[in-house]
Design a protein around this motif. Structure first.
Motif, PDB file in Angstrom:
ATOM      1  N   TYR A  33       0.843  -1.205   0.000  1.00 41.24           N
ATOM      2  CA  TYR A  33       0.000   0.000   0.000  1.00 41.24           C
ATOM      3  C   TYR A  33       0.882   1.261   0.000  1.00 41.24           C
ATOM      4  O   TYR A  33       0.664   2.186  -0.790  1.00 41.24           O
ATOM      5  N   ASN A  34       1.898   1.283   0.869  1.00 37.69           N
ATOM      6  CA  ASN A  34       2.788   2.452   0.948  1.00 37.69           C
ATOM      7  C   ASN A  34       3.594   2.646  -0.331  1.00 37.69           C
ATOM      8  O   ASN A  34       3.871   3.779  -0.732  1.00 37.69           O
ATOM      9  N   ALA A  35       3.963   1.545  -0.945  1.00 33.03           N
ATOM     10  CA  ALA A  35       4.720   1.645  -2.204  1.00 33.03           C
ATOM     11  C   ALA A  35       3.832   2.235  -3.298  1.00 33.03           C
ATOM     12  O   ALA A  35       4.282   3.054  -4.101  1.00 33.03           O
ATOM     13  N   ILE A  36       2.576   1.849  -3.319  1.00 32.58           N
ATOM     14  CA  ILE A  36       1.648   2.436  -4.313  1.00 32.58           C
ATOM     15  C   ILE A  36       1.517   3.934  -4.042  1.00 32.58           C
ATOM     16  O   ILE A  36       1.578   4.757  -4.953  1.00 32.58           O
ATOM     17  N   LYS A  37       1.376   4.264  -2.760  1.00 26.32           N
ATOM     18  CA  LYS A  37       1.270   5.677  -2.382  1.00 26.32           C
ATOM     19  C   LYS A  37       2.511   6.460  -2.821  1.00 26.32           C
ATOM     20  O   LYS A  37       2.425   7.613  -3.232  1.00 26.32           O
ATOM     21  N   ALA A  38       3.675   5.815  -2.721  1.00 30.44           N
ATOM     22  CA  ALA A  38       4.936   6.476  -3.107  1.00 30.44           C
ATOM     23  C   ALA A  38       5.090   6.574  -4.622  1.00 30.44           C
ATOM     24  O   ALA A  38       6.014   7.224  -5.100  1.00 30.44           O
ATOM     25  N   GLY A  39       4.226   5.895  -5.355  1.00 29.87           N
ATOM     26  CA  GLY A  39       4.274   6.021  -6.820  1.00 29.87           C
ATOM     27  C   GLY A  39       4.620   4.748  -7.574  1.00 29.87           C
ATOM     28  O   GLY A  39       4.682   4.754  -8.801  1.00 29.87           O
ATOM     29  N   TYR A  40       4.894   3.638  -6.866  1.00 29.16           N
ATOM     30  CA  TYR A  40       5.206   2.375  -7.563  1.00 29.16           C
ATOM     31  C   TYR A  40       3.952   1.848  -8.258  1.00 29.16           C
ATOM     32  O   TYR A  40       2.844   1.900  -7.686  1.00 29.16           O
ATOM     33  N   ARG A  41       4.141   1.322  -9.459  1.00 29.18           N
ATOM     34  CA  ARG A  41       3.012   0.745 -10.205  1.00 29.18           C
ATOM     35  C   ARG A  41       3.270  -0.710 -10.568  1.00 29.18           C
ATOM     36  O   ARG A  41       2.326  -1.445 -10.847  1.00 29.18           O
TER      37      ARG A  41
END
Ligand code: NAD
Length: 322
Positions: A33-41
């Motif tokens: 979830y945090n990685a998605i928030k940071a911009g990872y796709r």
């Protein structure tokens, strides 16, 4: 969205993604979830990582909160060797999809070549390398063309948009290209300055196969297994050449290692749960290395492979049955 690589299937793959190996179950949903928030796709998962349910929870939360849609994400999973018999491929893919809570994978890879005897998921899941869960490595007689035909069936049945392979060498790729109706869209390999894989990467470029580098920081990922050849190496992030180049560009050594790979046209999938480092790793394409810096990093090649299946076996006690 950052830079992407166009796959032979027609789909775009983000060039920088997030690796999910050894992300522990307790923190995995939050990490994703945090990685998605940071911009990872792009998320690089696998049945073998034993955390696909938790990865799916992180994705579901991000979608529910409107951070992303499913179409914004690029999710990879991998087929474990005990599921390489033709009739076991689709059920294995469906099990991973169901754990993730997804209807399709963007990319589904054969994790390692070499089919092993089937282990029923009801007996043990993820199954690991050993047939008995302890020491026996038992081969299956299934050849690669049978597994690959079943992988092609996943595209036909819309369970995977693109299919590919991991830990394959040139000879097996050349063989596959002779019979594949759908050529492998991607190859995922260990790749770092101690293992630069020049010929294999050239072959893939010539054949239109996208290459994803794993373990971009070299020995760092393998210290926890007590591998002597990983402990014996200078950690790449402390290596004088890498730290010198990093200082010259005002970047982190980790970003130099990732940029060296991405400037070669490869995708990278580093893993970390530290928020500051998450962002740093994702921002590894916003500067360029000089050609002489690239050449000097290439010159560190020692052909050292850390992620060799046999490194995880006690070869003295290993039994191989035909
Ligand atoms: P990695 O190179 O991404 O990470 C190694 C270590 O470096 C980790 O302990 C991490 O915490 C640390 N690290 C990450 N970013 C850092 C930074 N900026 N500064 C300092 N330390 C940092 O290693 P990996 O996990 O082996 O590889 C990445 C991904 O590749 C895996 O998570 C997995 O998805 C994939 N992979 C695939 C295979 C395969 O057989 N196909 C094998 C290994 C890994």
């Amino acid at each position: 969205m950052g830079p992407t690589i166009k796959l032979s299937s027609g789909y775009e793959m983000p060039q920088v993604g997030f690796g999910l190996w050894k992300v522990d179950n307790a923190t995995c949903a939050d990490t994703v979830y945090n990685a998605i928030k940071a911009g990872y796709r792009l998320f690089d998962g696998a049945c073998d990582y034993g955390n696909e349910k938790e990865c799916g929870e992180g994705v579901a939360r991000a979608i529910k909160e409107g951070l992303v849609t499913r179409e914004d994400l690029f999710i990879t999973s991998k087929l474990w060797p005990v599921f390489e018999d033709g009739d076991k491929v689709e059920p294995a893919c469906r099990r991973s999809l169901s754990d993730w809570g997804l209807e399709y994978f963007d990319l589904y890879l054969i994790h390692f070549p070499g089919a092993l005897k089937y282990v029923d998921p009801a007996v043990r899941y993820p199954p690991g390398w050993h047939f008995d869960g302890k020491s026996q490595i038992v081969r299956s007689s299934t050849p690669m063309h049978v597994t690959w035909a079943a992988m092609e069936g996943l595209v036909t049945n819309k369970l995977a948009r693109s299919i590919g392979v991991s830990n394959f060498q040139a000879q097996l790729l050349y063989d596959m290209l002779r019979y594949a109706k759908i050529p492998p869209a991607a190859l995922q390999i260990e790749h770092h300055p101690y293992l630069v894989q020049k010929e294999l990467v050239s072959l893939c470029k010539a054949e239109g196969i996208a290459v994803t580098a794993y373990s971009s920081f070299g020995p760092a990922s393998f210290l926890e297994f007590g591998f002597k050849h990983a402990e014996a190496m200078v950690p790449l992030m402390q290596d004088e050449l890498i730290t010198g180049i990093a200082a010259r560009h005002g970047k982190e050594p980790s970003q130099v290692l990732l940029r060296w790979a991405t400037q070669r046209g490869l995708a990278v999938i580093p893993k970390t749960s530290r928020p500051a480092v998450l962002a740093q790793n994702l921002e590894c394409t916003g500067f360029d290395l000089e050609q002489d810096e690239i050449d000097k990093i290439f010159a560190k090649d020692m052909g050292i492979r850390f992620n060799q299946p046999s490194n995880y076996f006690d070869t003295d006690k290993m039994w191989i049955f035909g």
